[in-house]
Design an enzyme around this catalytic site. Structure first.
Site, PDB file in Angstrom:
ATOM      1  N   ILE A 472      50.496  56.792  22.204  1.00 45.17           N
ATOM      2  CA  ILE A 472      51.896  56.930  23.505  1.00 45.17           C
ATOM      3  C   ILE A 472      53.381  57.702  22.515  1.00 45.17           C
ATOM      4  O   ILE A 472      53.271  58.706  23.131  1.00 45.17           O
ATOM      5  CB  ILE A 472      52.435  55.353  24.002  1.00 45.17           C
ATOM      6  CG1 ILE A 472      50.980  55.377  25.086  1.00 45.17           C
ATOM      7  CG2 ILE A 472      53.761  56.040  24.863  1.00 45.17           C
ATOM      8  CD1 ILE A 472      51.367  53.914  26.118  1.00 45.17           C
ATOM      9  N   ARG A 504      54.818  49.795   9.327  1.00 44.56           N
ATOM     10  CA  ARG A 504      54.746  50.004   7.772  1.00 44.56           C
ATOM     11  C   ARG A 504      56.057  50.635   6.991  1.00 44.56           C
ATOM     12  O   ARG A 504      56.561  50.037   6.757  1.00 44.56           O
ATOM     13  CB  ARG A 504      53.438  50.849   7.440  1.00 44.56           C
ATOM     14  CG  ARG A 504      52.392  50.025   6.915  1.00 44.56           C
ATOM     15  CD  ARG A 504      50.879  50.945   7.061  1.00 44.56           C
ATOM     16  NE  ARG A 504      50.663  52.390   7.463  1.00 44.56           N
ATOM     17  CZ  ARG A 504      50.331  52.817   8.748  1.00 44.56           C
ATOM     18  NH1 ARG A 504      50.000  51.727   9.637  1.00 44.56           N
ATOM     19  NH2 ARG A 504      50.600  53.930   9.485  1.00 44.56           N
ATOM     20  N   LYS A 576      54.634  45.939  28.499  1.00 48.32           N
ATOM     21  CA  LYS A 576      54.579  44.936  29.960  1.00 48.32           C
ATOM     22  C   LYS A 576      55.146  43.016  29.248  1.00 48.32           C
ATOM     23  O   LYS A 576      55.443  42.338  29.976  1.00 48.32           O
ATOM     24  CB  LYS A 576      53.261  44.624  30.587  1.00 48.32           C
ATOM     25  CG  LYS A 576      52.698  46.006  30.962  1.00 48.32           C
ATOM     26  CD  LYS A 576      52.128  46.295  31.536  1.00 48.32           C
ATOM     27  CE  LYS A 576      50.505  46.772  30.905  1.00 48.32           C
ATOM     28  NZ  LYS A 576      50.310  47.893  30.332  1.00 48.32           N
ATOM     29  N   GLU A 603      59.242  52.224  33.859  1.00 47.91           N
ATOM     30  CA  GLU A 603      58.456  52.696  35.282  1.00 47.91           C
ATOM     31  C   GLU A 603      57.340  52.852  34.635  1.00 47.91           C
ATOM     32  O   GLU A 603      55.665  52.669  35.662  1.00 47.91           O
ATOM     33  CB  GLU A 603      58.708  54.093  35.700  1.00 47.91           C
ATOM     34  CG  GLU A 603      57.834  54.453  36.673  1.00 47.91           C
ATOM     35  CD  GLU A 603      57.743  53.792  37.998  1.00 47.91           C
ATOM     36  OE1 GLU A 603      59.070  54.321  38.357  1.00 47.91           O
ATOM     37  OE2 GLU A 603      56.789  53.566  38.307  1.00 47.91           O
ATOM     38  N   VAL A 606      53.773  49.707  34.879  1.00 49.07           N
ATOM     39  CA  VAL A 606      52.023  49.328  35.608  1.00 49.07           C
ATOM     40  C   VAL A 606      51.695  51.452  36.237  1.00 49.07           C
ATOM     41  O   VAL A 606      53.066  52.535  36.736  1.00 49.07           O
ATOM     42  CB  VAL A 606      52.794  49.291  36.874  1.00 49.07           C
ATOM     43  CG1 VAL A 606      51.757  49.196  38.417  1.00 49.07           C
ATOM     44  CG2 VAL A 606      52.981  47.549  37.045  1.00 49.07           C
ATOM     45  N   ALA A 608      50.645  54.092  34.659  1.00 54.02           N
ATOM     46  CA  ALA A 608      52.002  55.018  34.105  1.00 54.02           C
ATOM     47  C   ALA A 608      52.554  55.581  34.051  1.00 54.02           C
ATOM     48  O   ALA A 608      53.572  55.008  34.725  1.00 54.02           O
ATOM     49  CB  ALA A 608      50.225  56.017  33.233  1.00 54.02           C
ATOM     50  N   GLY A 661      41.397  56.265  24.294  1.00 51.14           N
ATOM     51  CA  GLY A 661      42.459  56.010  24.225  1.00 51.14           C
ATOM     52  C   GLY A 661      42.920  55.859  25.644  1.00 51.14           C
ATOM     53  O   GLY A 661      43.813  55.095  26.100  1.00 51.14           O
ATOM     54  N   ASP A 675      45.545  42.594  31.771  1.00 57.90           N
ATOM     55  CA  ASP A 675      46.541  43.414  31.733  1.00 57.90           C
ATOM     56  C   ASP A 675      47.242  43.569  33.421  1.00 57.90           C
ATOM     57  O   ASP A 675      48.206  43.676  33.854  1.00 57.90           O
ATOM     58  CB  ASP A 675      46.079  44.647  31.433  1.00 57.90           C
ATOM     59  CG  ASP A 675      47.219  45.927  31.063  1.00 57.90           C
ATOM     60  OD1 ASP A 675      47.963  46.028  30.641  1.00 57.90           O
ATOM     61  OD2 ASP A 675      46.710  46.361  31.740  1.00 57.90           O
ATOM     62  N   LYS A 679      50.469  43.464  35.104  1.00 58.23           N
ATOM     63  CA  LYS A 679      50.731  43.984  36.501  1.00 58.23           C
ATOM     64  C   LYS A 679      51.939  43.712  37.415  1.00 58.23           C
ATOM     65  O   LYS A 679      52.835  43.440  37.992  1.00 58.23           O
ATOM     66  CB  LYS A 679      50.486  45.061  36.856  1.00 58.23           C
ATOM     67  CG  LYS A 679      50.206  46.372  34.861  1.00 58.23           C
ATOM     68  CD  LYS A 679      48.851  46.435  35.462  1.00 58.23           C
ATOM     69  CE  LYS A 679      49.108  48.244  34.056  1.00 58.23           C
ATOM     70  NZ  LYS A 679      47.754  49.028  34.103  1.00 58.23           N
ATOM     71  N   GLY A 778      46.157  56.768  29.619  1.00 57.62           N
ATOM     72  CA  GLY A 778      46.167  57.599  29.054  1.00 57.62           C
ATOM     73  C   GLY A 778      47.384  58.192  28.453  1.00 57.62           C
ATOM     74  O   GLY A 778      48.271  58.217  28.963  1.00 57.62           O
TER      75      GLY A 778
END
Ligand code: ADP
Ligand code: ASP
Ligand code: MG
Length: 801
Positions: A472, A504, A576, A603, A606, A608, A661, A675, A679, A778
């Protein structure tokens, strides 16, 4: 007609720079005769003065210093391949021998008079003028060089010199200057008695305008190592920009208050003879530079900021001063008599005290002078104290338009206040062309950055730090890269990614990182990840706003949110973990944000990039009553159930979702239903429900095997139904995350890919619920959702406040 070009030390630092200077002179010739005023090669004046000081301290290393200087000049002569190189080398060598003789005397007597310093320190200009002249001659140009000590006659006084125009003019006319190029030594002159003197440090600029006046030139171009006069010293304020036009008075004020690019006295001969002064960069001769003339555009009320360092503040205080006329006159008269220059005066209207700033070198003398002047008043108790505060600096704001515009001073002081900088004294020049404040010297750079940003930066300038450079974070950075320029140009939104950190390493940039190279820069960075210094860097005083983007899924990081908000940093995150944590922490975070007037935007928690939280908030805030929220809230689980067509096993499809992904970094988080539960909590809390995670009824798929799933799906298919993993919130506040069956013509049945769908059934949207649907997972859509939050933040911040 003459035109004058002046080259500063950095423009004549070595053979290459001499060549570049010559090229400039030739291209600027345009039918006029050219006078070239030169400074010493860079660092030479300093080194000469240091060698006198070393000798006076009985330190023999003055000899090495001189030898190094001599070698540097001889090497440059060789590198320039001058036609008369042996003669010139001989001259330079004998000059150094003469200086060594003088300094031997200094070394023995341990005494360096002002005259000796002046004599020695002016040699740099003699050498550089002869080098440039030699180079022009070697290239078959008609050139002559002029030792300004033979022409320019001045009377030195405390901080500057008074030019004897008449004598100087006569002397110049007596010289033979029938030539195309007249190379003149800057900085040096002589007194009426013929003694070598100088125009004081940085004086070559003044030499240029004096010779401009003597020769009747229409322009004087000062060539230096920056693009012109900047709105603040570019070494201290990375945001500074070139000011295209200044009036003589503005330029003089900026120079007086410390803009080293031009000597403050340069302007007087220019004003008297209406000479246009241009400041240009030898490294970029085509850049427009700064034009200084009688007028300047009024649409820019504030032109620039500068700081004078090494000041002390002297405060004379006493009840006896009230109503006694002439106290100020007495103070400043006495100081003038001992050649102490007062840089700034501030008198409270109560007349209870007079406060003024003088250079630190004059501090003791100034204090003693004031005490002696008021010895009687002090004995009588009319004046109580004469205080001295060391370590001060004056920060000044300069601009012609200040008088007509309201609020300039307010903005200046509130910027200092916001940066937490304590103002010790204030003065407004009687010209109302400057406002200045005395502050602690250690805060000078911070102060300059703060005031500069208040006047010069768009209020929508955001200092951005991205934590987490995975899918992301990485995608967000690519999206930003393609849009940043345009957003700045068309909407005044100035997004500056100044830090990127993974688990790192980290990379930090003063202005902004190059977003086409960040991956390499991050992996090659020698800075290991250090959250505290990262956060402090992003939260720079000199930029109006800071925002941290938490693009991780880390719970640990969310523990810092509250402290970031209280430091004044805004937060944007798809993570989240914070909003789904304990309710007490949820509430406290919001209170902190409100108290510090900062924003926390999430935003993408939930759906995306889908507008789910906004939509719900809009419904609730406008007074709608939520009856039921039902939705496929996990892009991952949506993808899995949409792809289970009877041909592939459950575990195969899970692996595929991970490789695309579409899952959380750990897919078990999706399968466990946690998850979706998070939400639900986040949505329920938006509705005003004070719910905790353990109140969600969650069905986990983590332990589900392929056979059981296949059987479940088959039985549904036979009944003309599909299975979906959905979250629901009903009007009683019950939250559940579980598999449910829907008829094949239900909107939830027709989903594809990783689509999310949320149906809001409310009092207003009752028989037909409001439905938001679209890809809900995604990297592209999630990053775009974060980006949209960033723009939302910019518009919140850009609103007048
Ligand atoms: P030169 O050797 O050409 O005379 P100086 O070092 O005297 O050059 O002056 C140029 C320097 O002045 C620049 O390198 C810059 O760091 C400094 N400076 C300070 N304030 C300003 C300003 N407001 N605008 C431009 N330069 C400034
Ligand atoms: N060389 C002198 C100095 O360093 C004069 C100048 O450069 O303007 O101060
Ligand atoms: Mg200079």
């Amino acid at each position: 007609m003459w035109t004058v070009h002046k080259f500063g030390g950095t423009s004549l630092a070595d053979a290459d720079r001499y060549r570049a200077a010559c090229q400039i002179i030739l291209s600027e010739q345009s039918g006029k005769r050219v006078a070239v005023v030169v400074s010493a090669m860079s660092g030479v004046t300093n080194a000469l003065i240091e060698s006198v000081n070393l000798a006076a301290a009985h330190d023999e290393s003055y000899l090495n210093k001189l030898q190094a200087l001599e070698n540097r000049h001889l090497e440059t002569i060789t590198a320039l391949k001058l036609r008369n190189s042996s003669m010139l080398s001989e001259t330079v060598h004998s000059d150094f021998s003469a200086i060594k003789e003088v300094l031997r005397g200094v070394w023995i007597t341990r005494l360096a008079s002002e005259r000796i310093i002046e004599f020695v320190s002016g040699h740099g200009e003699l050498w550089s003028a002869q080098l440039l002249h030699g180079y022009l001659e070697s290239h078959d140009h008609r050139s002559t060089w002029l030792d300004a000590r033979k022409t320019l006659v001045v009377e030195p006084n405390a901080n500057t010199v008074t030019v004897d125009w008449q004598t100087s003019k006569q002397k110049l006319q007596a010289q033979s200057i029938e030539t195309d190029f007249l190379v003149i030594t800057g900085y040096i002159a002589s007194t009426h008695d013929g003694v070598a003197t100088t125009l004081k440090r940085n004086g070559s600029d003044l030499s240029a305008s004096i010779f401009g006046a003597l020769l009747g030139a229409d322009t004087v171009t000062i060539w230096t190592d920056v693009d012109g006069v900047f709105s603040a010293d570019p070494r201290r304020v990375p945001e500074a920009v070139v000011v295209p036009e200044l009036s003589y008075q503005e330029a003089a004020e900026l120079a007086y208050f410390g803009a080293k690019v031009i000597h403050p006295s340069t302007m007087s001969p220019a004003i008297a003879h209406n000479i246009t002064v241009a400041i240009k960069n030898t490294f970029k001769p085509d850049a427009p530079g700064t034009k200084i003339s009688a007028t300047s555009p009024m649409d820019m009320p504030i032109k620039g900021f500068a700081a004078v360092e090494d000041m002390v503040l002297i405060n004379v205080e006493g009840t006896g001063m009230i109503g006694i006329p002439g106290v100020a006159h007495k103070v400043f008269g006495a100081l003038r008599a001992v050649d102490v220059s007062v840089v700034m005066i501030s008198q409270a209207s109560s007349e209870h005290s007079i406060c003024f700033a003088v250079p630190r070198v004059h501090a003791a003398l100034a204090k003693k002078t004031v005490e002696e002047t008021f010895v009687v008043e002090m004995q009588r108790g009319e004046i109580q104290t004469v205080d001295l505060t060391d370590g001060c600096c004056i920060v000044a704001m300069v601009g012609n338009g200040m008088i007509e515009r309201l609020g300039m001073a307010g903005k200046f002081f509130s910027a200092l206040g916001k940066a937490g900088i304590n103002v010790r004294a204030i003065a407004q020049g009687s010209s109302e062309r400057n406002i200045s404040a005395v502050i602690e010297q250690a805060e000078a750079t911070r102060a300059l950055r703060a005031v500069h940003s208040a006047f010069y930066l768009s209020n929508q300038t955001l200092s951005i730090g991205v934590i987490g450079a995975g899918l992301i974070g990485g995608t967000l950075l690519s999206q930003l890269q393609t849009r940043i320029e345009e957003l700045k140009r068309n909407r005044g939104i100035d997004l500056r990614v100044r830090g990127i950190m993974n688990s790192r390493q980290m990379v930090l940039a003063d202005r902004h990182l190059a977003l086409d190279r960040w991956r390499d820069e991050l992996s090659e960075s020698s800075k290991s990840a250090d959250l505290e210094s990262f956060v402090n860097h992003v939260n720079a005083d000199h930029l109006p706003h800071a925002v941290l983007i938490d693009a991780t899924a880390s719970a640990e990081l969310t523990e810092h949110y509250e402290s970031w908000l209280s430091k004044g940093i805004n937060i944007i995150t798809p993570n989240k973990k914070s909003n789904a944590g304990p309710f007490a922490a949820y509430r406290s975070l919001r209170e902190t944000a409100r108290r510090h007037q900062r924003y926390f935007l999430y935003e993408t928690n939930v759906g995306a990039g889908l507008p789910i939280i906004q939509t719900l908030r809009g419904l609730v805030e406008t007074g709608d009553e939520v009856i039921k929220i039902e939705g496929v809230l996990s892009g991952t689980l949506s993808y899995i159930f949409n792809s289970l067509d009877g041909h592939r096993t459950f575990s195969e499809v899970v692996r595929e979702a991970h490789s695309l992904g579409l899952t959380e970094p750990d897919p078990r988080e999706d399968l466990s239903g946690m998850d979706v539960a998070r939400k639900l909590i986040i949505l329920a809390r938006e509705m005003g429900l004070e719910v905790e995670m353990d109140s969600v009824h969650v069905e986990s798929l983590a332990a589900e095997d392929d056979q059981t799933m296949a059987a479940l799906l088959n039985s549904a298919r036979e009944a003309g139904q599909v299975v979906r993993y959905v979250g629901t919130i009903d009007s009683d506040g019950n939250l559940s995350a579980q598999m449910r069956r829907y008829p094949v013509d239900h909107p939830f049945a027709s989903l594809s890919g990783s689509d999310n769908i949320v149906s809001f059934q409310t009092a207003r949207y009752n028989t037909q619920p409001m439905i938001v649907r679209g890809p809900g997972a995604g990297p592209e859509v999630t990053a775009a959702g974060v980006f949209a939050d960033l723009l939302r933040l910019a518009s919140f911040l850009g609103a007048p406040h």
